[in-house]
Design an enzyme around this catalytic site. Structure first.
Site, PDB file in Angstrom:
ATOM      1  N   ASP B   8       0.861  -1.178   0.000  1.00 35.72           N
ATOM      2  CA  ASP B   8       0.000   0.000   0.000  1.00 35.72           C
ATOM      3  C   ASP B   8       0.897   1.227   0.000  1.00 35.72           C
ATOM      4  O   ASP B   8       1.820   1.340   0.817  1.00 35.72           O
ATOM      5  CB  ASP B   8      -0.860  -0.043   1.269  1.00 35.72           C
ATOM      6  CG  ASP B   8      -1.980   0.986   1.216  1.00 35.72           C
ATOM      7  OD1 ASP B   8      -3.028   0.716   1.798  1.00 35.72           O
ATOM      8  OD2 ASP B   8      -1.789   2.054   0.605  1.00 35.72           O
ATOM      9  N   ASP B 102      -3.620   2.557  -5.446  1.00 37.20           N
ATOM     10  CA  ASP B 102      -2.417   2.553  -4.590  1.00 37.20           C
ATOM     11  C   ASP B 102      -2.248   1.272  -3.782  1.00 37.20           C
ATOM     12  O   ASP B 102      -1.546   1.261  -2.787  1.00 37.20           O
ATOM     13  CB  ASP B 102      -2.443   3.777  -3.672  1.00 37.20           C
ATOM     14  CG  ASP B 102      -3.671   3.795  -2.775  1.00 37.20           C
ATOM     15  OD1 ASP B 102      -4.557   2.937  -2.977  1.00 37.20           O
ATOM     16  OD2 ASP B 102      -3.748   4.656  -1.896  1.00 37.20           O
ATOM     17  N   GLU B 103      -2.919   0.194  -4.184  1.00 31.76           N
ATOM     18  CA  GLU B 103      -2.829  -1.041  -3.403  1.00 31.76           C
ATOM     19  C   GLU B 103      -2.614  -2.243  -4.317  1.00 31.76           C
ATOM     20  O   GLU B 103      -3.215  -2.312  -5.394  1.00 31.76           O
ATOM     21  CB  GLU B 103      -4.150  -1.298  -2.667  1.00 31.76           C
ATOM     22  CG  GLU B 103      -4.269  -0.617  -1.343  1.00 31.76           C
ATOM     23  CD  GLU B 103      -5.628  -0.949  -0.756  1.00 31.76           C
ATOM     24  OE1 GLU B 103      -5.707  -1.912   0.017  1.00 31.76           O
ATOM     25  OE2 GLU B 103      -6.592  -0.262  -1.124  1.00 31.76           O
TER      26      GLU B 103
END
Lengths: 373, 403
Positions: B8, B102-103
């Site tokens: 993350d 974003d993961e």
């Protein structure tokens, strides 16, 4: 009231009527056959309010009267008998029906025959007589192409166009179209009407084994078909049929001639590998080779076949719904077929290369699907 | 046993802005919608010290921290940074799933030959930091749920391993809110039952949760035990595409509303054709100024044609908008998607029209999505986007609109 009838004779007649009865009815009496007994004759009717069908047979009876008898249970019972005489006794007050065979006795509750909806009289009508095989063939050639869209009811029927120079029958669902014309039979006055699909299928089944003349009587709202002892009357679909002549492309420079069975087989096999919702296949024609291909990227399926054909025109690639192609090719019965095309976004015209019957003419139209290269 | 790594990017949008402008370093930064209706999409750790969290109304965040730098954000820039990270992950890992901008989840099973998955993960993290300059956290465990919770615990800019067998004690002392499927509603429900820590859920009988929450209860109970067999999926199949818009000021201006609906349907139809898809279900959603939300949908024959889809959307909207109350949001969604080309019709102009749409699509692909559109939709700029939404990537929610 009492009458005697042979089980086999009755079953044969009831079975052809049974197709008219809807599986579920809002009006309970429509689940019944109407038996009208006259002196030595029996007239049986079935109806779904839109269509009613009647047939007459010879029996042994002295009384007269009407009664409605539950269709399903009666037909199931009669089907299980070998040929044997059945005696019907109807209590005229309670409408209780007792059937007696050599095996035993069966009781069923009938309904008052007077409550059964009457078939409409086709008043002020014109008529035309057509042999049963011609009518059956015309129905078989067209009815598959009708649509199911409730929003466009006119397309759910077959358009009968009776003209002085011949008869034509047209069916379309807006994606494909079939026109079957027959120049042997002529109508005195030009007329046209739209027949619903259900009675046509019923007619097709009944006419399949007959060789009779069918008298078609029609006015603005109803049509009636009489042949032998049978009469089928139905309500016509109201509305204006689309102007189908205008959508038949006139200029078709690309002409493909191909063996029907080979083409049908290819499209069928390839279609198993196409998308299960869109059934899309691609035809790529270059020189004298036809390439049939399909893919379904969701399952990594694809198929590709090549056929030899004779082709006049410019090389082209066009997409079709394979189900339409299969239905249409399977419905034709010649060795060779001709597919005429102009652009990948215009209708293709499929016709038999030669006519098996001199006077008949079949024309099928199919709209392509958009393909992105 | 599987080895799942969840990585993350820490306060991703802020980190991107800081790479572009280093004056932001060490200062409270807020990214999100700058209007009164906007919400915080991302905030720096300095801003979090003031009690700000993402999804908070921007107005409230500004009151809490008036000195914060507020940036509207640019999702294009963030996508570019995100793609840089994706490229590194793709190069190094055997199987990964990009679950949002974003993961990532990585199935690192079998990467423990030499020094172990944890060591491998650390090397990957160092490489991402070195090559992109973005701070990143990760956790290694045996399932997606535990790895994700672990990353939350490791943050900021750190890593953590939850070895096999320790998942349950690791989860036990945490708040139930940390389990990914527990949102506001479930949290409130569980708190009303007196459940606060994961430990309590672990000790509850599964039947009890099932009675209260149905199927979700079973799944929640399993997650609380550290049991989660969902695989790492490298491809996200889009089941629907949609556009929504919240207005600056509530409105009931029919001309404006209908032009927005038309613009939305037109752009979505363009996206469908770009991905060679057809839709069979159109739905329209509206939210009144009192937050009452209504939606209505209609099944149609498979199509990707502007004229059918726009007319359907407008008809649905007219049926739907029946209260004399201002609207704050409208949206259009196409679902029941299927790949393929459109079946043309004999009795309308669908052949030539499809040719026209293709020509318009080519212009849009070359000169941008606003290059050509219906005149009625001209006033509604910036609705929708170009590109192919069917590339298997997760949905990118624009930075200023995350709700």
């Amino acid at each position: 009231m009492k009458f005697i009838v042979s089980s086999q004779l009755l079953v044969r007649n009831l079975q052809s009527l049974f197709g008219v009865i809807n599986p579920s009815n809002t009006l309970p009496i429509l689940d019944n056959f109407l038996f009208s007994v006259g002196k030595d004759t029996l007239t049986v009717s079935a109806s779904d309010l839109e269509t009613s069908m009647t047939t007459t047979l010879q029996i042994t009876s002295k009384d007269e009267g009407v009664v409605a008898i539950p269709a399903r249970i009666l037909l199931d019972l009669l089907k299980s008998f070998p040929d044997t005489p059945i005696t019907f006794s109807v209590n005229t007050d309670t409408k209780a029906v007792r059937l007696t065979s050599e095996y035993g006795e069966y009781n069923v509750a009938g309904l008052k025959g007077e409550d059964f909806p009457k078939a409409p009289e086709v008043a002020g009508a014109s008529s035309i007589t057509v042999p049963s095989d011609v009518l059956a063939r015309a129905i078989a050639k067209t009815v598959f192409a009708t649509g199911n869209d409730d929003l466009r009811p006119v397309m759910s029927g077959v358009y009968f166009e009776l003209k002085e120079d011949g008869l034509s029958f047209v069916a379309t669902d807006a994606h494909k179209l079939v026109k079957y014309s027959c120049s042997d039979f002529k109508a005195e006055h030009g007329a046209s009407f739209i027949m619903p699909k259900k009675p046509l299928n019923q007619l097709k089944n009944v006419l399949a084994n007959e060789e009779l003349d069918v008298t078609v009587t029609y006015n603005d709202t109803n049509a009636s078909f009489s042949f032998g002892e049978v009469q089928l009357t139905c309500r016509l679909i109201e509305g204006r049929y689309p102007n189908y002549e205008a959508v038949i492309p006139k200029e078709n420079p690309n002409v493909l001639t191909i063996n029907r069975q080979a083409f049908l087989g290819s499209v069928k096999r390839v279609s198993y590998f196409s998308n299960k919702t869109t059934h899309q296949v691609k035809l790529k024609i270059a020189g004298s080779e036809l390439q049939v291909s399909a893919e379904d990227p969701d399952f990594s399926n694809n198929a590709d076949e090549r056929l030899t054909c004779s082709f006049k025109g410019n090389d082209m690639t066009i997409g079709f719904n394979s189900r339409f192609l299969v239905e249409m090719l399977a419905n034709l019965d010649t060795d060779e077929v001709i597919l005429e095309m102009s652009e990948p976004n215009r209708a293709g015209i499929l016709t038999p290369a030669e006519s098996p019957i001199e006077s008949e003419h079949v024309l099928m139209l199919v709209m392509p699907v958009m393909i992105n290269d | 046993m599987k080895s799942i790594i969840h990585i993350d990017l820490d306060s991703f949008f802020v980190s991107c802005e800081r790479l572009l402008d280093n004056r932001l370093n060490g200062r409270p930064v807020l990214i999100g919608g700058t209007s009164d209706r906007g919400v915080v999409a991302s905030c720096s750790y300095e801003a979090r010290a003031f009690g700000i969290h993402s999804a908070m109304p921007m107005k409230m965040a500004r009151q809490l921290c008036p000195e914060a730098v507020v940036i509207r954000g640019n999702s294009g820039t963030y996508s570019k940074f995100s793609d840089m990270v994706t490229d590194i992950v793709k190069e190094d890992s055997p199987l990964f799933e990009k679950s949002s901008i974003d993961e990532f989840y990585i199935d690192a099973t079998g990467m423990d030959r030499f020094f172990g998955c944890y060591k491998w993960g650390q090397e990957l993290r160092q490489r991402i930091i070195r090559e992109t300059g973005l701070p990143i956290s990760f956790a290694l465990s045996t399932s997606k749920t535990v790895a994700k919770v672990g990353t939350g615990e490791a943050k900021p800019n750190n890593h953590r391993e939850i070895p096999q067998g320790t998942e349950k004690p690791f989860l036990a002392p945490l708040s139930i809110k940390r389990i990914p499927m527990v949102g506001d509603q479930t949290y409130r429900l569980l708190r009303s039952m007196g459940v606060e820590k994961v430990k309590t859920v672990q000790e509850m009988p599964i039947e009890l949760l099932e009675r209260v929450m149905g199927k979700n209860g079973t799944s929640l109970w399993k997650k609380a035990q550290g049991i989660d067999n969902t695989p790492v999926e490298p491809w996200h199949e889009r089941k629907s595409i949609s556009i929504e818009r919240t207005f600056e000021n509530d409105t009931s201006d029919m001309v404006k509303l209908e032009s927005i609906i038309r613009a939305m349907a037109e752009n979505l139809a363009y996206q469908l054709r770009n991905g060679s898809r057809l839709t069979a279900c159109v739905s329209v959603r509206i939210r009144y100024s009192d937050f009452q939300t209504h939606s209505r949908q209609l099944r149609i024959p498979y199509t990707a044609s502007d004229h059918v889809l726009i007319d359907t959307a407008i008809a649905l909207f007219r049926q739907l908008f029946d209260r004399r109350v201002l609207l704050r949001l409208v949206g259009v969604r196409f679902s029941h998607l299927v790949g393929g080309g459109e079946q043309m019709s004999l009795f309308d102009e669908s052949g030539p029209l499809l040719q026209l749409y293709n020509a318009m699509d080519r212009m849009r692909n070359r000169f941008g999505q606003d290059a050509v559109k219906r005149a009625v939709a001209m006033g509604s700029k910036g609705i929708g986007h170009s590109g192919n939404p069917f590339d298997g990537q997760p949905v990118v929610i624009p930075a200023h609109r995350r709700a």
